[in-house]
Design a protein around this motif. Structure first.
Motif, PDB file in Angstrom:
ATOM      1  N   GLN A 379       0.895  -1.077  -0.035  1.00  0.00           N
ATOM      2  CA  GLN A 379       0.049   0.078  -0.047  1.00  0.00           C
ATOM      3  C   GLN A 379       1.008   1.275  -0.175  1.00  0.00           C
ATOM      4  OE1 GLN A 379      -2.604   0.520   3.332  1.00  0.00           O
ATOM      5  NE2 GLN A 379      -3.671   2.253   2.561  1.00  0.00           N
ATOM      6  N   SER A 380       1.851   1.330   0.801  1.00  0.00           N
ATOM      7  CA  SER A 380       2.647   2.504   0.938  1.00  0.00           C
ATOM      8  C   SER A 380       3.530   2.545  -0.297  1.00  0.00           C
ATOM      9  CB  SER A 380       3.660   2.508   1.970  1.00  0.00           C
ATOM     10  OG  SER A 380       4.518   1.177   2.049  1.00  0.00           O
ATOM     11  N   ARG A 381       4.144   1.559  -1.115  1.00  0.00           N
ATOM     12  CA  ARG A 381       4.644   1.376  -2.374  1.00  0.00           C
ATOM     13  C   ARG A 381       4.016   1.892  -3.395  1.00  0.00           C
ATOM     14  NH1 ARG A 381       8.373  -3.507  -2.918  1.00  0.00           N
ATOM     15  NH2 ARG A 381       8.844  -4.200  -0.983  1.00  0.00           N
ATOM     16  N   ASP A 382       2.635   1.923  -3.484  1.00  0.00           N
ATOM     17  CA  ASP A 382       1.558   2.552  -4.482  1.00  0.00           C
ATOM     18  C   ASP A 382       1.509   4.116  -4.113  1.00  0.00           C
ATOM     19  OD1 ASP A 382       1.257   0.020  -5.509  1.00  0.00           O
ATOM     20  OD2 ASP A 382      -0.573  -0.456  -4.479  1.00  0.00           O
ATOM     21  N   LYS A 383       1.439   4.496  -2.887  1.00  0.00           N
ATOM     22  CA  LYS A 383       1.410   5.826  -2.514  1.00  0.00           C
ATOM     23  C   LYS A 383       2.646   6.476  -2.959  1.00  0.00           C
ATOM     24  CE  LYS A 383      -1.866   5.357   1.355  1.00  0.00           C
ATOM     25  NZ  LYS A 383      -2.120   5.471   2.775  1.00  0.00           N
ATOM     26  N   LYS A 385       4.590   5.844  -5.409  1.00  0.00           N
ATOM     27  CA  LYS A 385       4.739   6.001  -6.722  1.00  0.00           C
ATOM     28  C   LYS A 385       3.823   6.940  -7.241  1.00  0.00           C
ATOM     29  CE  LYS A 385       5.871   0.831  -7.482  1.00  0.00           C
ATOM     30  NZ  LYS A 385       5.335  -0.259  -7.847  1.00  0.00           N
ATOM     31  N   THR A 386       2.687   6.916  -6.674  1.00  0.00           N
ATOM     32  CA  THR A 386       1.403   8.181  -7.078  1.00  0.00           C
ATOM     33  C   THR A 386       2.030   9.415  -6.696  1.00  0.00           C
ATOM     34  OG1 THR A 386      -0.222   6.513  -6.624  1.00  0.00           O
ATOM     35  CG2 THR A 386      -0.847   9.070  -6.938  1.00  0.00           C
ATOM     36  N   LYS A 387       2.716   9.715  -5.647  1.00  0.00           N
ATOM     37  CA  LYS A 387       3.105  10.885  -5.238  1.00  0.00           C
ATOM     38  C   LYS A 387       4.165  11.452  -5.935  1.00  0.00           C
ATOM     39  CE  LYS A 387       4.504  13.521  -1.117  1.00  0.00           C
ATOM     40  NZ  LYS A 387       4.838  13.486   0.534  1.00  0.00           N
ATOM     41  N   TYR A 388       5.026  10.618  -6.394  1.00  0.00           N
ATOM     42  CA  TYR A 388       6.500  10.936  -6.739  1.00  0.00           C
ATOM     43  C   TYR A 388       6.309  10.195  -8.455  1.00  0.00           C
ATOM     44  CZ  TYR A 388       7.707  12.203  -2.186  1.00  0.00           C
ATOM     45  OH  TYR A 388       7.929  12.667  -0.832  1.00  0.00           O
ATOM     46  N   ASP A 389       5.520  10.929  -9.272  1.00  0.00           N
ATOM     47  CA  ASP A 389       5.525  10.136 -10.516  1.00  0.00           C
ATOM     48  C   ASP A 389       6.739  10.398 -11.316  1.00  0.00           C
ATOM     49  OD1 ASP A 389       5.203  12.766 -10.897  1.00  0.00           O
ATOM     50  OD2 ASP A 389       3.233  12.650 -11.980  1.00  0.00           O
ATOM     51  N   THR A 390       7.745  11.275 -10.981  1.00  0.00           N
ATOM     52  CA  THR A 390       9.020  11.441 -11.770  1.00  0.00           C
ATOM     53  C   THR A 390      10.047  10.692 -11.320  1.00  0.00           C
ATOM     54  OG1 THR A 390       9.548  13.416 -10.468  1.00  0.00           O
ATOM     55  CG2 THR A 390       8.231  13.872 -12.251  1.00  0.00           C
TER      56      THR A 390
END
Length: 457
Positions: A379-383, A385-390
């Motif tokens: 879950q935290s991995r997905d968060k 990835k979403t927050k830091y899309d660069t």
């Protein structure tokens, strides 16, 4: 640290901080190497639990308190902070017996609440621990393969242990124990091990039901003592499972009561116990091994303080430390869900590093990669990835170029990559990675990190 440490501390300058939030003020990873943590743990074992110094129960209590007690960590942090920032009073369940640690200037105002130093662990945790360990024992007995007559045994939990003991595991009996940090990781390893090795079985600590019931039906510091007795009795009963083995290979320097078993086996069975440290952490003050394969001199210095009969082998020497003028790739070694372990200061520091790297990846022609910690939740991995899309995220690292710069807080991955690429550590006013590694590592303060990186892109 959880919500268990109730109360507040009032500093002499008037600022009031909740005891539950002391880990925001001081980095608890620095408590691992701090003598103050051991001092507080010994004080509680002797003066609150009334355990005789240097007995087996005392040693296990100190180990447990040093590692698992949020109250001990809170007091140790306050003891360190108080030297540069005077404390006026502490309103909590701590009474004036603790004034001797701080000096008469600190006033402890007792809330009336009964003292407990291990109350952050739910009672159900011990019920689950009891059931899982016995389940492993029963399943292991049913599926046990014929013993090969191996003279040695290797204790393992996950694939990392397999790697650490690769030179012995094929010729040894293998005991696989429950891995509680990430259940799926442990199960995957079990499947792999049963397919790969012949002399393998599931195993567990044979905890006593009566000790479990005492934990479930007691409270405050009496329950603390029952937790310690639960662990001690379990490992005493586990001794019989190792009779006949000449050597035990393990990586369990973080288990508070395992010294009960090894101390007896070394003395009575003439058994050699070799611990290969699984990381750079500084865990039990009291250990019982014939030898320890440690990462660096910081670890050998720490474990020598209270343990005199151990042979130490330092696995790594200092890497060559240099920096290039320009880099095309930055790799940050993730430390995982630090807030889950009460490391709020470090979690904030890690988030600050991530924010800086996110900005750099957006504004510059540089590849930024974060290598996930294996225990970080999906879950935290997905968060992230979403927050830091660069930013690129990876579980493993590809072939590294000579133009790669690693950034780290306190990960043992340093030793895996420091000879392959340049490495820097991030520090702050109270967070100093040199206390974990060595004085020769290159450290950059978080306040200077953005400018430092920008000048090398």
């Amino acid at each position: 640290m959880g919500k268990i440490v109730e109360g507040l501390v009032t500093f002499s300058d008037g600022e009031i901080v909740l005891l539950n939030e002391v880990s925001k003020v001081y980095p608890f990873t620095m408590l691992e190497s701090a003598k103050e943590t051991i001092i507080v743990a010994q004080f509680v074992a002797e003066h609150i639990y009334s355990l005789q110094k240097d007995t087996l129960n005392f040693k296990v209590a100190v180990n447990y308190l040093k590692q698992r007690s949020p109250q001990v960590k809170c007091l140790a942090a306050l003891l360190i902070v108080s030297r540069v920032r005077p404390i006026g009073k502490v309103d909590s369940s701590f009474d004036n017996r603790f004034r001797v640690l701080f000096g008469s200037a600190v006033n402890f105002i007792h809330s009336g609440e009964r003292l407990s130093f291990l109350s952050d662990v739910p009672k159900t945790t011990f019920l689950v621990k009891f059931l899982v360990n016995w389940s492993y024992r029963y399943i292991g007995a049913i599926k046990a393969r014929k013993r090969s007559g191996a003279a040695n045994v290797v204790r393992v939990w996950v694939e990392l242990d397999e790697q650490l003991h690769s030179s012995h595991i094929n010729q040894s009996k293998i005991f696989i124990y429950p891995f509680g940090l990430k259940v799926t990781r442990g199960i995957r390893f079990i499947v792999k091990a049963y397919r790969k090795y012949q002399d393998v079985r599931l195993h567990g600590v044979p905890y006593r039901l009566s000790n479990l019931l005492m934990i479930l039906f007691t409270s405050d510091y009496i329950r603390d003592i029952k937790i310690i007795e639960f662990e001690i009795e379990g490992y005493k009963r586990h001794i019989k499972d190792f009779k006949g083995f000449r050597q035990i290979f393990t990586s369990d320097e973080y288990l508070p009561a395992v010294n009960v078993m090894y101390e007896a086996l070394i003395k009575s069975e003439d058994c050699r116990v070799v611990n290969v440290n699984h990381g750079v952490g500084l865990y039990n003050p009291y250990v019982a091994y014939s030898s320890m394969d440690v990462f660096n001199s910081r670890q050998s210095e720490y474990y020598k303080i209270l343990n005199k009969d151990i042979i130490f082998d330092e696995r790594y020497r200092d890497c060559s430390h240099k920096l290039s003028s320009k880099y095309k790739e930055i790799v940050f070694i993730d430390q995982g869900n630090l807030d889950n372990y009460g490391l709020i200061y470090e979690e904030k520091l890690q988030n600050n590093v991530m924010n800086i790297l996110g900005d750099l990846a957006t504004d510059n022609d540089v590849k930024v990669t974060v290598k996930f910690h294996p225990n970080r939740s999906e879950q935290s991995r997905d968060k992230l990835k979403t927050k830091y899309d660069t930013i690129s995220f990876s579980n493993n690292l590809d072939v590294l170029s000579l133009e790669t710069l690693f950034i780290c807080l306190f990960s043992t991955a340093y030793y895996d990559y420091c000879e392959k690429a340049d490495f820097i550590f991030v520090s702050s006013q109270d967070f100093d990675p040199k206390r974990v590694f060595s004085d020769s590592i290159i450290v950059v303060k978080i306040s200077q990190l953005q400018l430092f990186l920008a000048s090398r892109l």
